[in-house]
Write a protein that holds these residues in place. Structure first.
Motif, PDB file in Angstrom:
ATOM      1  N   VAL A  19       0.777  -1.358   0.016  1.00 45.43           N
ATOM      2  CA  VAL A  19       0.006   0.080   0.017  1.00 45.43           C
ATOM      3  C   VAL A  19       0.794   1.253   0.098  1.00 45.43           C
ATOM      4  N   PRO A  20       1.727   1.365   0.921  1.00 42.74           N
ATOM      5  CA  PRO A  20       2.657   2.733   1.015  1.00 42.74           C
ATOM      6  C   PRO A  20       3.611   2.711  -0.239  1.00 42.74           C
ATOM      7  N   LEU A  21       3.907   1.436  -0.637  1.00 45.16           N
ATOM      8  CA  LEU A  21       4.834   1.386  -1.840  1.00 45.16           C
ATOM      9  C   LEU A  21       4.233   1.918  -3.135  1.00 45.16           C
ATOM     10  N   LEU A  22       3.127   1.454  -3.085  1.00 43.43           N
ATOM     11  CA  LEU A  22       2.432   1.721  -4.438  1.00 43.43           C
ATOM     12  C   LEU A  22       1.831   3.346  -4.492  1.00 43.43           C
ATOM     13  N   LEU A  23       1.379   3.663  -3.383  1.00 43.94           N
ATOM     14  CA  LEU A  23       1.412   5.167  -3.178  1.00 43.94           C
ATOM     15  C   LEU A  23       2.349   6.015  -3.555  1.00 43.94           C
ATOM     16  N   ALA A  24       3.683   5.728  -2.920  1.00 43.23           N
ATOM     17  CA  ALA A  24       4.605   6.513  -3.215  1.00 43.23           C
ATOM     18  C   ALA A  24       5.303   6.384  -4.868  1.00 43.23           C
ATOM     19  N   LEU A  25       5.088   5.361  -5.347  1.00 42.99           N
ATOM     20  CA  LEU A  25       5.807   5.188  -6.639  1.00 42.99           C
ATOM     21  C   LEU A  25       4.614   5.478  -7.683  1.00 42.99           C
ATOM     22  N   LEU A  26       3.414   5.375  -7.530  1.00 43.84           N
ATOM     23  CA  LEU A  26       2.492   5.520  -8.514  1.00 43.84           C
ATOM     24  C   LEU A  26       1.637   7.035  -8.368  1.00 43.84           C
ATOM     25  N   GLY A  27       1.785   7.537  -6.862  1.00 43.55           N
ATOM     26  CA  GLY A  27       0.974   8.600  -6.558  1.00 43.55           C
ATOM     27  C   GLY A  27       1.312   9.723  -7.560  1.00 43.55           C
ATOM     28  N   PRO A  28       2.506  10.086  -7.682  1.00 40.62           N
ATOM     29  CA  PRO A  28       3.021  11.305  -8.334  1.00 40.62           C
ATOM     30  C   PRO A  28       2.300  11.256  -9.830  1.00 40.62           C
ATOM     31  N   VAL A  29       2.369   9.742 -10.511  1.00 38.35           N
ATOM     32  CA  VAL A  29       1.636   9.514 -11.778  1.00 38.35           C
ATOM     33  C   VAL A  29       0.119  10.124 -11.806  1.00 38.35           C
ATOM     34  N   ALA A  30      -0.565   9.839 -10.665  1.00 39.05           N
ATOM     35  CA  ALA A  30      -1.563   9.677 -10.750  1.00 39.05           C
ATOM     36  C   ALA A  30      -2.026  11.468 -10.562  1.00 39.05           C
ATOM     37  N   VAL A  31      -1.294  12.027  -9.769  1.00 39.57           N
ATOM     38  CA  VAL A  31      -1.405  13.531  -9.648  1.00 39.57           C
ATOM     39  C   VAL A  31      -1.197  14.110 -10.927  1.00 39.57           C
ATOM     40  N   ASP A  32      -0.285  13.793 -11.735  1.00 38.31           N
ATOM     41  CA  ASP A  32       0.088  14.445 -13.009  1.00 38.31           C
ATOM     42  C   ASP A  32      -1.119  14.172 -13.981  1.00 38.31           C
ATOM     43  N   LEU A  33      -1.624  12.859 -14.077  1.00 38.50           N
ATOM     44  CA  LEU A  33      -2.969  12.822 -14.947  1.00 38.50           C
ATOM     45  C   LEU A  33      -4.220  13.510 -14.545  1.00 38.50           C
ATOM     46  N   ARG A  70       7.726   9.388  -1.684  1.00 35.29           N
ATOM     47  CA  ARG A  70       8.984   8.799  -2.539  1.00 35.29           C
ATOM     48  C   ARG A  70      10.410   9.228  -1.580  1.00 35.29           C
ATOM     49  N   SER A  71      10.421  10.158  -0.895  1.00 32.49           N
ATOM     50  CA  SER A  71      11.679  10.554  -0.174  1.00 32.49           C
ATOM     51  C   SER A  71      11.751   9.161   0.662  1.00 32.49           C
ATOM     52  N   VAL A  72      10.947   8.740   1.436  1.00 35.98           N
ATOM     53  CA  VAL A  72      11.030   7.486   2.281  1.00 35.98           C
ATOM     54  C   VAL A  72      11.124   6.361   1.880  1.00 35.98           C
ATOM     55  N   VAL A  73      10.400   6.112   0.766  1.00 34.71           N
ATOM     56  CA  VAL A  73      10.437   4.859   0.000  1.00 34.71           C
ATOM     57  C   VAL A  73      11.634   4.483  -0.816  1.00 34.71           C
ATOM     58  N   LEU A  74      12.259   5.518  -1.392  1.00 33.79           N
ATOM     59  CA  LEU A  74      13.414   5.546  -2.152  1.00 33.79           C
ATOM     60  C   LEU A  74      14.702   5.658  -1.514  1.00 33.79           C
ATOM     61  N   VAL A  75      14.832   6.720  -0.465  1.00 32.18           N
ATOM     62  CA  VAL A  75      16.070   7.190   0.127  1.00 32.18           C
ATOM     63  C   VAL A  75      16.584   5.927   1.206  1.00 32.18           C
ATOM     64  N   ALA A  76      15.403   5.388   1.976  1.00 34.16           N
ATOM     65  CA  ALA A  76      15.731   4.211   2.847  1.00 34.16           C
ATOM     66  C   ALA A  76      16.395   3.064   2.111  1.00 34.16           C
TER      67      ALA A  76
END
Length: 275
Positions: A19-33, A70-76
């Motif tokens: 759930v948090p992984l998909l939100l972090a990775l796909l969330g910005p795409v959904a916002v752009d759309l 993205r900062s949490v999911v990618l940086v860690a």
């Protein structure tokens, strides 16, 4: 007769991580759309076209949540991989070397770094250098190298003391084959256990650093920043704090449960025993 206690299954662990992984990775795409951010509303309001209300400056909470992972999911994970990329060779070299002075040269500086708390070191460096996301990942990796190297060295030293290693040396096997082919395989279970705990700790460390304003802008769309900036309105509009906090907690719990499930796999247990 006591029945064995059932552990949470891998399905729960995958759900908590997904759930948090998909939100972090796909969330910005959904916002752009979805288009632009839209007009801002009053601070800490509920409803009015905003499913989870607005944050401390009137931005839509759903949009901030979609952009903030993205900062949490990618940086860690990046910091953990960088830490192991340095710690594993150091630990193996210290465990397998026959030169006592080399082991001292490799391990004693790491002991000095261990004496400084990780968060304190991050705050001290951030006070001097303007850290971005990449800088935060490098610094978090650096503060994790000493502890990870000591664990690798301890696990490798036990395997290196076996007669099989001496036999491999007498046969003229290369250092690489001994270190990776035998010693490395024997400590996979230890590394897997440490990886789960370390990734959880790094997730909290990155979130705490972001909470304190290190590596991210004060008004950035970031889960940890959302918790910090919106806590003053917790009782007015709790979703701006509760949702990002729950996502961080779900991610860390899911990682722990996932690695627990991996450690229970018979193949990993048998692989460690066989070596």
């Amino acid at each position: 007769m006591r029945t064995p206690r059932r552990r949470p299954g891998p399905a729960l662990a995958l759900a908590l991580v997904a759930v948090p992984l998909l939100l972090a990775l796909l969330g910005p795409v959904a916002v752009d759309l979805a288009g632009g951010p839209g007009p801002r509303a009053a601070s800490f309001t509920s409803g009015e076209g905003h499913w989870l209300g607005t944050d401390f400056v009137g931005r839509d909470v759903v949009r901030q949540v979609l952009l903030g992972g993205r900062s949490v999911v990618l940086v860690a994970p990046a910091a953990v991989l960088l830490a192991y990329a340095v710690a594993v060779p150091l630990g193996l070299l210290a465990a397998l070397t026959r030169r006592g002075w080399l082991e001292e040269v490799l391990m004693r500086p790491l002991d000095v770094l261990l004496a400084v708390p990780s968060l304190l070191m991050i705050l001290l460096v951030a006070a001097v250098v303007d850290l971005g996301t990449a800088g935060l990942a490098l610094l978090v990796a650096l503060v994790n190298v000493p502890d990870a190297a000591r664990i690798v060295r301890a696990a490798a030293a036990e395997a290196a003391s076996r007669s099989a290693v001496e036999a491999l040396r007498m046969q003229g096997e290369t250092w690489w084959r001994i270190a990776v082919g035998f010693v490395g395989r024997s400590m996979l279970r230890t590394l897997a256990a440490d990886l789960g705990v370390r990734l959880t700790g790094v997730l909290y460390l990155v979130a705490t650093a972001a909470f304190l304003g290190v590596g991210v802008a004060p008004d950035a769309a970031d889960w940890a920043v959302m918790v910090d900036r919106n806590r003053t309105g917790l009782f007015l509009q709790p979703w701006a704090v509760v949702v990002p906090a729950l996502l961080v907690v779900a991610l860390t719990m899911g990682v722990n449960l996932l690695f627990d499930a991996v450690l229970q796999r018979p193949a990993l247990r048998e692989g460690s025993r066989r070596t």
